[in-house]
Design a protein around this motif. Structure first.
Motif, PDB file in Angstrom:
ATOM      1  N   PRO A 154       1.662  -1.321  -4.493  1.00 47.07           N
ATOM      2  CA  PRO A 154       3.113  -1.254  -4.343  1.00 47.07           C
ATOM      3  C   PRO A 154       3.767  -2.584  -4.678  1.00 47.07           C
ATOM      4  O   PRO A 154       3.194  -3.638  -4.448  1.00 47.07           O
ATOM      5  CB  PRO A 154       3.311  -0.897  -2.869  1.00 47.07           C
ATOM      6  N   VAL A 155       4.945  -2.522  -5.235  1.00 43.92           N
ATOM      7  CA  VAL A 155       5.680  -3.709  -5.646  1.00 43.92           C
ATOM      8  C   VAL A 155       6.832  -3.914  -4.677  1.00 43.92           C
ATOM      9  O   VAL A 155       7.582  -2.984  -4.398  1.00 43.92           O
ATOM     10  CB  VAL A 155       6.237  -3.523  -7.078  1.00 43.92           C
ATOM     11  N   PRO A 156       7.001  -5.123  -4.147  1.00 38.46           N
ATOM     12  CA  PRO A 156       8.162  -5.373  -3.296  1.00 38.46           C
ATOM     13  C   PRO A 156       9.441  -5.087  -4.071  1.00 38.46           C
ATOM     14  O   PRO A 156       9.499  -5.270  -5.281  1.00 38.46           O
ATOM     15  CB  PRO A 156       8.044  -6.861  -2.955  1.00 38.46           C
ATOM     16  N   LEU A 157      10.478  -4.629  -3.384  1.00 38.03           N
ATOM     17  CA  LEU A 157      11.717  -4.238  -4.051  1.00 38.03           C
ATOM     18  C   LEU A 157      12.384  -5.385  -4.785  1.00 38.03           C
ATOM     19  O   LEU A 157      13.051  -5.182  -5.784  1.00 38.03           O
ATOM     20  CB  LEU A 157      12.701  -3.666  -3.026  1.00 38.03           C
ATOM     21  N   ASP A 158      12.228  -6.609  -4.304  1.00 35.56           N
ATOM     22  CA  ASP A 158      12.943  -7.729  -4.892  1.00 35.56           C
ATOM     23  C   ASP A 158      12.148  -8.495  -5.937  1.00 35.56           C
ATOM     24  O   ASP A 158      12.592  -9.530  -6.407  1.00 35.56           O
ATOM     25  CB  ASP A 158      13.411  -8.689  -3.793  1.00 35.56           C
ATOM     26  N   LYS A 159      10.965  -8.026  -6.335  1.00 31.20           N
ATOM     27  CA  LYS A 159      10.152  -8.724  -7.337  1.00 31.20           C
ATOM     28  C   LYS A 159       9.848  -7.800  -8.504  1.00 31.20           C
ATOM     29  O   LYS A 159       9.650  -6.610  -8.316  1.00 31.20           O
ATOM     30  CB  LYS A 159       8.827  -9.182  -6.722  1.00 31.20           C
ATOM     31  N   PRO A 160       9.778  -8.332  -9.722  1.00 31.04           N
ATOM     32  CA  PRO A 160       9.412  -7.513 -10.871  1.00 31.04           C
ATOM     33  C   PRO A 160       7.948  -7.111 -10.806  1.00 31.04           C
ATOM     34  O   PRO A 160       7.137  -7.757 -10.154  1.00 31.04           O
ATOM     35  CB  PRO A 160       9.692  -8.415 -12.082  1.00 31.04           C
ATOM     36  N   ALA A 161       7.592  -6.048 -11.511  1.00 27.66           N
ATOM     37  CA  ALA A 161       6.233  -5.516 -11.482  1.00 27.66           C
ATOM     38  C   ALA A 161       5.209  -6.529 -11.978  1.00 27.66           C
ATOM     39  O   ALA A 161       4.075  -6.540 -11.533  1.00 27.66           O
ATOM     40  CB  ALA A 161       6.154  -4.242 -12.319  1.00 27.66           C
ATOM     41  N   ALA A 162       5.566  -7.403 -12.916  1.00 33.82           N
ATOM     42  CA  ALA A 162       4.613  -8.353 -13.483  1.00 33.82           C
ATOM     43  C   ALA A 162       4.103  -9.347 -12.446  1.00 33.82           C
ATOM     44  O   ALA A 162       3.005  -9.867 -12.577  1.00 33.82           O
ATOM     45  CB  ALA A 162       5.251  -9.111 -14.639  1.00 33.82           C
ATOM     46  N   THR A 163       4.858  -9.621 -11.412  1.00 32.23           N
ATOM     47  CA  THR A 163       4.437 -10.578 -10.392  1.00 32.23           C
ATOM     48  C   THR A 163       4.010  -9.898  -9.100  1.00 32.23           C
ATOM     49  O   THR A 163       3.966 -10.518  -8.064  1.00 32.23           O
ATOM     50  CB  THR A 163       5.572 -11.575 -10.079  1.00 32.23           C
ATOM     51  N   SER A 164       3.686  -8.608  -9.180  1.00 29.94           N
ATOM     52  CA  SER A 164       3.346  -7.874  -7.969  1.00 29.94           C
ATOM     53  C   SER A 164       1.975  -8.270  -7.443  1.00 29.94           C
ATOM     54  O   SER A 164       1.091  -8.648  -8.199  1.00 29.94           O
ATOM     55  CB  SER A 164       3.364  -6.373  -8.249  1.00 29.94           C
ATOM     56  N   PRO A 165       1.781  -8.181  -6.130  1.00 32.11           N
ATOM     57  CA  PRO A 165       0.469  -8.476  -5.562  1.00 32.11           C
ATOM     58  C   PRO A 165      -0.529  -7.407  -5.955  1.00 32.11           C
ATOM     59  O   PRO A 165      -0.165  -6.263  -6.192  1.00 32.11           O
ATOM     60  CB  PRO A 165       0.728  -8.451  -4.055  1.00 32.11           C
ATOM     61  N   THR A 166      -1.799  -7.775  -6.029  1.00 31.12           N
ATOM     62  CA  THR A 166      -2.809  -6.815  -6.433  1.00 31.12           C
ATOM     63  C   THR A 166      -3.315  -5.991  -5.259  1.00 31.12           C
ATOM     64  O   THR A 166      -3.800  -4.902  -5.442  1.00 31.12           O
ATOM     65  CB  THR A 166      -4.000  -7.530  -7.091  1.00 31.12           C
ATOM     66  N   ALA A 167      -3.199  -6.484  -4.053  1.00 25.13           N
ATOM     67  CA  ALA A 167      -3.649  -5.728  -2.895  1.00 25.13           C
ATOM     68  C   ALA A 167      -2.517  -4.857  -2.375  1.00 25.13           C
ATOM     69  O   ALA A 167      -1.361  -5.233  -2.424  1.00 25.13           O
ATOM     70  CB  ALA A 167      -4.113  -6.680  -1.801  1.00 25.13           C
ATOM     71  N   ARG A 168      -2.866  -3.696  -1.857  1.00 22.47           N
ATOM     72  CA  ARG A 168      -1.873  -2.775  -1.306  1.00 22.47           C
ATOM     73  C   ARG A 168      -1.311  -3.358  -0.018  1.00 22.47           C
ATOM     74  O   ARG A 168      -2.037  -3.691   0.897  1.00 22.47           O
ATOM     75  CB  ARG A 168      -2.523  -1.426  -1.042  1.00 22.47           C
ATOM     76  N   THR A 169       0.025  -3.472   0.035  1.00 24.97           N
ATOM     77  CA  THR A 169       0.644  -4.035   1.226  1.00 24.97           C
ATOM     78  C   THR A 169       0.830  -2.951   2.272  1.00 24.97           C
ATOM     79  O   THR A 169       1.042  -1.794   1.953  1.00 24.97           O
ATOM     80  CB  THR A 169       2.015  -4.657   0.896  1.00 24.97           C
ATOM     81  N   ALA A 170       0.759  -3.330   3.517  1.00 25.58           N
ATOM     82  CA  ALA A 170       0.944  -2.378   4.606  1.00 25.58           C
ATOM     83  C   ALA A 170       2.422  -2.059   4.755  1.00 25.58           C
ATOM     84  O   ALA A 170       3.270  -2.939   4.678  1.00 25.58           O
ATOM     85  CB  ALA A 170       0.403  -2.958   5.906  1.00 25.58           C
ATOM     86  N   SER A 171       2.743  -0.801   4.967  1.00 21.07           N
ATOM     87  CA  SER A 171       4.130  -0.387   5.144  1.00 21.07           C
ATOM     88  C   SER A 171       4.541  -0.612   6.585  1.00 21.07           C
ATOM     89  O   SER A 171       3.815  -0.279   7.506  1.00 21.07           O
ATOM     90  CB  SER A 171       4.281   1.093   4.815  1.00 21.07           C
ATOM     91  N   SER A 172       5.725  -1.194   6.754  1.00 16.90           N
ATOM     92  CA  SER A 172       6.232  -1.288   8.109  1.00 16.90           C
ATOM     93  C   SER A 172       6.740   0.091   8.486  1.00 16.90           C
ATOM     94  O   SER A 172       7.186   0.845   7.639  1.00 16.90           O
ATOM     95  CB  SER A 172       7.348  -2.323   8.193  1.00 16.90           C
ATOM     96  N   SER A 173       6.671   0.428   9.742  1.00 13.17           N
ATOM     97  CA  SER A 173       7.054   1.775  10.141  1.00 13.17           C
ATOM     98  C   SER A 173       8.525   1.884  10.516  1.00 13.17           C
ATOM     99  O   SER A 173       9.008   2.965  10.764  1.00 13.17           O
ATOM    100  CB  SER A 173       6.180   2.241  11.298  1.00 13.17           C
ATOM    101  N   LYS A 174       9.256   0.763  10.555  1.00 11.32           N
ATOM    102  CA  LYS A 174      10.661   0.806  10.963  1.00 11.32           C
ATOM    103  C   LYS A 174      11.467   1.767  10.103  1.00 11.32           C
ATOM    104  O   LYS A 174      12.152   2.638  10.609  1.00 11.32           O
ATOM    105  CB  LYS A 174      11.277  -0.587  10.917  1.00 11.32           C
ATOM    106  N   GLY A 175      11.383   1.632   8.803  1.00 13.67           N
ATOM    107  CA  GLY A 175      12.126   2.504   7.908  1.00 13.67           C
ATOM    108  C   GLY A 175      11.604   3.925   7.913  1.00 13.67           C
ATOM    109  O   GLY A 175      12.365   4.877   7.825  1.00 13.67           O
ATOM    110  N   LEU A 176      10.298   4.072   8.022  1.00 17.36           N
ATOM    111  CA  LEU A 176       9.713   5.408   8.012  1.00 17.36           C
ATOM    112  C   LEU A 176      10.085   6.202   9.253  1.00 17.36           C
ATOM    113  O   LEU A 176      10.267   7.414   9.192  1.00 17.36           O
ATOM    114  CB  LEU A 176       8.190   5.322   7.878  1.00 17.36           C
ATOM    115  N   ASP A 177      10.214   5.524  10.393  1.00 14.95           N
ATOM    116  CA  ASP A 177      10.613   6.213  11.625  1.00 14.95           C
ATOM    117  C   ASP A 177      11.988   6.855  11.472  1.00 14.95           C
ATOM    118  O   ASP A 177      12.286   7.856  12.129  1.00 14.95           O
ATOM    119  CB  ASP A 177      10.639   5.244  12.809  1.00 14.95           C
ATOM    120  N   ALA A 178      12.810   6.292  10.616  1.00 15.93           N
ATOM    121  CA  ALA A 178      14.158   6.826  10.424  1.00 15.93           C
ATOM    122  C   ALA A 178      14.147   8.169   9.706  1.00 15.93           C
ATOM    123  O   ALA A 178      15.097   8.941   9.838  1.00 15.93           O
ATOM    124  CB  ALA A 178      15.010   5.825   9.636  1.00 15.93           C
ATOM    125  N   VAL A 179      13.090   8.464   8.935  1.00 18.19           N
ATOM    126  CA  VAL A 179      13.068   9.709   8.166  1.00 18.19           C
ATOM    127  C   VAL A 179      11.982  10.699   8.595  1.00 18.19           C
ATOM    128  O   VAL A 179      12.180  11.909   8.464  1.00 18.19           O
ATOM    129  CB  VAL A 179      12.922   9.436   6.652  1.00 18.19           C
TER     130      VAL A 179
END
Length: 132
Positions: free
Chosen positions: A31-56
């Motif tokens: 996954p790519v952070p929203l504020d960074k372009p895909a070319a500079t994305s981290p190679t490891a999968r980042t953990a999702s915070s549940s704050k936003g997911l709890d809303a939906v």
């Protein structure tokens, strides 16, 4: 001569089968952070915070429409529904299925990506869509 022909045909069929299974597999994207372009994305999968997911998670269609506005897509499936919401930061797909209690469709899964297809953190996408 018939034996040679049948051996040749069998060899060609086996060769064709071997070539089809030798296709290279496409690596999973991180996954790519929203504020960074895909070319500079981290190679490891980042953990999702549940704050936003709890809303939906567990919410019905009416709640999602109040949160994000009208869906970009509303696809009715045999046993459920897919709603797609989009903003500048990301595209969110919410999958709603009957909850089993009273049959109301609720969100059971969400996917998030950027418009170029790069995967983004689902919770960040929910938060970005709520902030607009």
């Amino acid at each position: 001569m018939k034996r040679f022909a049948s051996v040749a045909i069998a060899t060609m069929m086996l060769t064709a089968c071997g070539a089809a299974s030798a296709e290279p597999k496409r690596p999973q994207s991180a996954p790519v952070p929203l504020d960074k372009p895909a070319a500079t994305s981290p190679t490891a999968r980042t953990a999702s915070s549940s704050k936003g997911l709890d809303a939906v998670m567990g919410k019905d269609m009416g709640t999602l429409v109040r949160m994000f506005g009208p869906p970009r897509l509303d696809i009715i499936e045999v046993q459920g529904r897919k709603l797609q919401f989009s903003g500048r930061a990301c595209i969110l797909d919410a999958y709603l299925y009957p909850d089993g209690k009273n049959g109301a469709e609720i969100v059971t899964h969400v996917d998030a990506r950027r418009s170029d297809g790069a995967e983004v953190d689902r919770a960040q996408c929910v938060n970005a869509l709520m902030a607009r």
